[in-house]
Design an enzyme around this catalytic site. Structure first.
Site, short mmCIF file in Angstrom:
data_model
loop_
_atom_site.label_atom_id
_atom_site.label_comp_id
_atom_site.label_asym_id
_atom_site.label_seq_id
_atom_site.Cartn_x
_atom_site.Cartn_y
_atom_site.Cartn_z
N GLU A 73 0.94 -5.64 -4.65
CA GLU A 73 0.43 -4.96 -5.73
C GLU A 73 1.54 -4.20 -6.08
O GLU A 73 2.15 -4.05 -7.34
CB GLU A 73 -0.43 -4.00 -5.55
CG GLU A 73 -0.92 -3.29 -6.92
CD GLU A 73 -2.37 -2.39 -6.82
OE1 GLU A 73 -2.27 -1.11 -7.29
OE2 GLU A 73 -3.21 -2.73 -6.02
N ASP A 122 0.89 -1.26 -0.08
CA ASP A 122 0.09 -0.07 0.09
C ASP A 122 0.90 1.15 0.10
O ASP A 122 0.70 2.18 -0.93
CB ASP A 122 -0.94 -0.22 1.18
CG ASP A 122 -1.47 -1.36 1.53
OD1 ASP A 122 -0.76 -2.22 2.22
OD2 ASP A 122 -2.68 -1.66 0.99
#
Length: 372
Positions: A269, A15
């Site tokens: 991610e 994040d």
């Protein structure tokens, strides 16, 4: 123009990794005044050593960083930026939302969503959502097609990669000539990854493998293999496998690590996107979700990326616990290794496809300009 970016750290580094790259790019390439609100400065410091974990407010590489401690703070309309971005549907402080409603003109408000290859995001990208106090929020989806926001990428990244010389960088990390000549694998995964089984296959293999693991990653398997504590600088060789523990490096050096290796295991991610820009074969360890929803996301990506790479697809499914067949790591590794040349070609092709969609930051600002 001012932009506020709100980030809660859930996936340790994914994040904040995405938000930090985005914040820096918005400052350097687009000249925005960016404030990054983040709740976990300790995780932030692991990828950016300049961060002071005790500071409530600080300037880091041109970005104002504010420690987001609670939802109870009071804000004035003057503190609200022209563009407000909440990452992955975090709840903005109610006081900040009240200040947004009082600001004239109203700010552009985005929910920057998580990355997925599923087709439904094309229909949700840029959709408005009515909010209390007559505010409007728009969904903005990164993605892999022209009907999404594209992927996060700095303008100079590819040129930096092409000019990179791997050998000096690897020597700085302590690798010996033998390790540099081996098949170099970077390993970044969640704790539940079947690392010990893969280590055993590599150990028994005929070809030398040098596995480079950041400190704290796959800790149990690393300690069992090295017989040490898993600290940075530790190295052990058994059979054909050498495992070397690396310090947790800042983001620019992590990019170099991906460029320098022959195969990259990435997770979440941020490192997943950086592996795609590295132009090397990679295996993605996707963030686990309830009811195995992440398996659906994984298959959606593999369908786009690995249609002609059955070895990579099968290995990826097994690595994520999504395989429907009995897992034979020796056979899976053999198939993956046999596709190395084809996977390298595919990585380069994929890069060109993704470049055609533009970059996330530029696409988001272009859309914001149509809303202001």
């Amino acid at each position: 123009m001012k932009l506020d970016l709100f980030c809660r750290v859930v996936d340790n580094y994914g994040d904040i990794g995405i938000c930090w790259r985005l914040a820096k790019q918005l400052v350097r390439e687009h000249g925005l005044a960016v404030t990054l609100y983040v709740d976990d400065l300790a995780s932030f410091q692991r990828i950016c050593p300049l961060v002071d974990v005790a500071a409530e407010r600080q300037q880091v590489e041109g970005v104002t960083v504010r420690h987001w401690r609670s939802q109870d703070e009071v804000y004035t309309p003057d503190e609200v930026a022209d563009i407000v971005v909440e990452f992955f549907a975090v709840d903005l402080p109610p006081g900040y939302i009240n200040a947004m409603a009082q600001r004239q003109p109203r700010p552009v408000w985005f929910n920057l969503e998580g990355l997925t290859a599923e087709e439904w995001v094309e229909g949700c990208h840029r959709l408005p959502s009515s909010q209390p106090q007559s505010l409007v929020k728009h969904f903005f989806f990164p993605g892999f097609t022209e009907k999404t926001g594209g992927l996060l990428r700095e303008a100079a990244l590819e040129q930096q990669r092409l000019q990179f010389a791997p050998a000096p960088f690897l020597q700085q990390l302590g690798l010996t000539p033998h390790e540099i000549a081996a098949t170099k694998v970077s390993l970044f995964c969640y704790p539940h990854a079947p690392v010990a089984a893969l280590f055993e296959v590599w150990r028994q293999g005929a070809a030398p493998v040098a596995c480079l693991v950041p400190e704290g990653v796959a800790a149990d398997a690393v300690r069992a293999f090295t017989g040490c504590e898993g600290k940075a600088g530790e190295v052990a060789t058994h059979g054909a496998l050498t495992v070397r523990v690396l310090p947790f490096v800042p983001q620019p050096d992590y990019d170099k690590l991906l460029w320098a290796c022959d195969l990259n295991f990435v997770r979440g991610e941020d490192s997943f996107v950086r592996a795609q820009w590295a132009g090397k074969p990679f295996i993605w360890h996707i963030y686990p979700q309830d009811e195995n929803l992440h398996h659906k996301k994984l298959r959606a990506f593999l369908q786009r990326y690995a249609g002609e790479l059955p070895g990579l697809a099968s290995f990826s499914l097994a690595w994520n616990g999504a395989s429907t067949n009995r897992v034979d790591w020796s056979a899976l590794w053999g198939a993956l290794a046999g596709e190395r040349a084809a996977a390298t070609v595919r990585a380069a092709e994929w890069q060109q496809q993704m470049l055609a969609h533009g970059d996330l930051a530029t696409n988001m600002l272009s859309f914001a300009a149509t809303l202001r």
